[in-house]
Design an enzyme around this catalytic site. Structure first.
Site, PDB file in Angstrom:
ATOM      1  NE  ARG A   1      81.235 -59.348  91.318  1.00  0.00           N
ATOM      2  CZ  ARG A   1      81.782 -59.494  92.380  1.00  0.00           C
ATOM      3  NH1 ARG A   1      81.268 -60.696  93.035  1.00  0.00           N
ATOM      4  NH2 ARG A   1      82.394 -58.803  93.092  1.00  0.00           N
TER       5      ARG A   1
ATOM      6  CG  HIS B   1      87.574 -59.329  93.175  1.00  0.00           C
ATOM      7  ND1 HIS B   1      86.097 -59.785  92.883  1.00  0.00           N
ATOM      8  CD2 HIS B   1      87.983 -60.154  94.154  1.00  0.00           C
ATOM      9  CE1 HIS B   1      86.135 -61.029  93.683  1.00  0.00           C
ATOM     10  NE2 HIS B   1      86.869 -61.058  94.490  1.00  0.00           N
TER      11      HIS B   1
ATOM     12  CD  GLU C   1      83.949 -60.674  99.798  1.00  0.00           C
ATOM     13  OE1 GLU C   1      85.087 -61.015 100.456  1.00  0.00           O
ATOM     14  OE2 GLU C   1      83.085 -61.563  99.790  1.00  0.00           O
TER      15      GLU C   1
ATOM     16  CG  ASN D   1      80.559 -61.045  97.399  1.00  0.00           C
ATOM     17  OD1 ASN D   1      79.552 -60.889  96.443  1.00  0.00           O
ATOM     18  ND2 ASN D   1      81.656 -60.869  97.101  1.00  0.00           N
TER      19      ASN D   1
ATOM     20  CE1 TYR E   1      81.073 -67.939  98.258  1.00  0.00           C
ATOM     21  CE2 TYR E   1      81.507 -66.033  99.031  1.00  0.00           C
ATOM     22  CZ  TYR E   1      81.575 -66.872  98.140  1.00  0.00           C
ATOM     23  OH  TYR E   1      82.016 -66.384  96.857  1.00  0.00           O
TER      24      TYR E   1
ATOM     25  CD  GLU F   1      82.407 -63.349  95.420  1.00  0.00           C
ATOM     26  OE1 GLU F   1      82.655 -64.006  96.287  1.00  0.00           O
ATOM     27  OE2 GLU F   1      83.069 -62.415  94.746  1.00  0.00           O
TER      28      GLU F   1
END
Ligand code: FCB
Length: 473
Positions: A83, A127, A172, A300, A302, A371
């Site tokens: 990606r 992005h 995002e 995504n 985290y 991600e």
């Protein structure tokens, strides 16, 4: 010794896509080459005090020149898919007009190189690197930017759709709208109220228009990537519970509700409905456009957030909504934190996925983790590698959480590790390293870390199990 056996690779379905991800501004460099124009991040980097150490994307990892070496690293890693994002100002220096042939040429070479290496390209169209010229005419605050984005998408798809199967419109949008226009942590770096909400809406409109352009180009799969948060209240007290609901609205529902249900969240009728759904920037038919079916939802992920109620700190109701400060994050005790200071709670990824499925049922398209990864204070390379056990543990435990979510019925089709290589981490400059591959910023030398070798073996083992040999690589 790191335990290489978890997650059992066989617990992920056959055909599960293993990938790695990057983004144009974070790795490419070549800022003044090939007819590229300036983006809002070039400007932000040049504004004193905005990016740690005054770092810029001028050279970054020099991927613009070293992409053949990076493709070789991907081939050796054995990922199914890579990606990357296309830099809008490389295709249209000022955000409008015909495609810059040299910009298209770069991505053509990249895509062909990936295919030759047996790696499927997955393109993110936006992005965060908006052409500065479009910011100068209003940026995402104005609807015209969404229309320009659709034209740009058309140009990129016309060049690459024959060879790129998977497309992501936006990365995002929460960050683009609210960190960019309400919180000033990201480019363009302003603190505005209603304009930030307009930006959120126009990003979604831009997504809808881009999706139409991708459909017209006949792409195999198109979706969008959101940074969805797993948010829990700090206590069972009603104020904290209500704060967590508000946080979920602002972080998650303001994106998932229009995209998956064609409506803005109604839980905050006095804020979102008034501020985002009714004002001048909303047009009839927008929500229909925004909620056109997706082939997949990119997530995504985290770290989780634990929040408690906080007092109002903002007089402007629109700014308060865009950057809701009636809640605040509290520390998560008893768990490891990464170099970003982010608590590591892999179960929260499982819980996020399962909750989404419960919430949206059949309206939830197949999911890709687009991600996931960790910044660590890695030691310097020695003996041709970097010993990064904490990153291996992070990746292993989050993949295990994905596998549990799949076992619990969530249709997760793939996982992209962030990131292939150390790179420009936005406002943190080059101070945070997320890579599977170490980059020496003086020499630009790439050194695969232990986590790279671990991921390579995991992928090979998964293939081996799926194909019936032991394949431990
Ligand atoms: C995400 C961004 C990505 C990277 C990671 C750490 O929010 O999409 O570019 O910076 O965080």
């Amino acid at each position: 010794m790191t335990d290489f056996s978890s997650p059992p690779p066989g617990s992920l379905p056959p055909g599960f896509v293993f990938g790695a991800a990057t983004a144009a501004f974070q790795i490419e460099g070549g800022a003044d080459e090939g007819g590229r124009g300036a983006s809002i991040w070039d400007t932000f980097c040049r504004t004193p005090g905005r990016v740690l150490g005054g770092d810029t994307g001028d050279e970054a990892c020099d991927h613009f020149h070293r992409y053949p070496e990076d493709i070789a690293l991907l081939r050796e890693l054995g990922v199914d898919s890579y990606r990357f994002s296309v830099s809008w100002p490389r295709i249209q220096a000022t955000g409008s007009g015909p495609a810059n042939a040299r910009g298209i040429g770069f991505y053509n070479r990249l895509v062909d190189g990936l295919l030759d290496a047996g790696v499927e390209p997955a393109v993110t169209l936006y992005h965060w690197d908006l052409p500065q010229a479009l910011e100068d005419t209003g940026g995402w605050r104005v609807r015209e930017t969404a229309e320009r984005f659709a034209e740009y998408t058309h140009l990129v798809a016309a060049a690459l759709a024959d060879r790129v199967p998977r497309w992501i419109t936006l990365n995002e949008p929460w960050c683009s709208a609210f960190l960019g226009y309400a919180d000033d942590h990201h480019a363009p770096g302003t603190r505005e109220g209603t304009p930030a909400l307009a930006a959120a809406h126009h990003l979604l409109v831009g997504h809808g228009l881009a999706l139409q352009a991708l459909r017209a180009a006949g792409v195999r799969e198109a979706g969008i990537t959101l940074n969805l948060d797993r948010i829990t209240p700090a206590s069972a007290g009603p104020r904290d519970v209500e704060a967590a609901l508000r946080a979920r609205t602002q972080r998650n529902l303001v994106w998932t509700e229009p995209l998956l249900r064609g409506r803005y969240p109604d839980s905050e009728s006095d804020t979102w409905e008034d501020l985002i759904a009714r004002p001048d920037f909303r047009r009839d038919g927008d929500l229909q456009l925004i909620s056109a079916p997706l082939d997949f939802l990119g997530i995504n992920y985290y770290t989780p957030s634990v929040v408690r109620a906080a007092p109002y700190r903002e007089a402007d109701a629109a700014l308060r909504t865009a950057m809701d400060n009636r809640f605040e994050a509290v520390p998560v005790p008893g768990v490891r934190h990464t170099a970003m200071g982010w608590p590591v709670v892999p179960d929260s990824l499982h819980d996020l996925l399962v909750t989404l499925k419960e919430q949206y049922g059949a309206a939830l398209p197949p999911v890709f983790l687009t991600e996931n990864g960790s910044a660590e204070d890695d030691p310097a390379p020695v003996g041709g590698t970097v010993h990064d056990e904490p990153r291996i543990a992070y990746l292993r435990d989050h993949l295990a959480a994905v596998a549990r979510a799949v076992a619990d019925g969530v249709d997760v089709r793939g996982y992209y590790a962030w990131s292939l290589m150390d790179n420009f981490e936005w406002a943190y400059g080059y101070s945070k390293r997320f890579g599977l591959v170490h980059v020496d910023y003086d020499t630009l030398r790439r050194t695969p870390k232990d986590s790279y070798h671990w991921y390579r073996r995991l992928i090979a083992a998964h293939r081996g199990l799926v194909h019936g040999s032991d394949g431990t690589g």
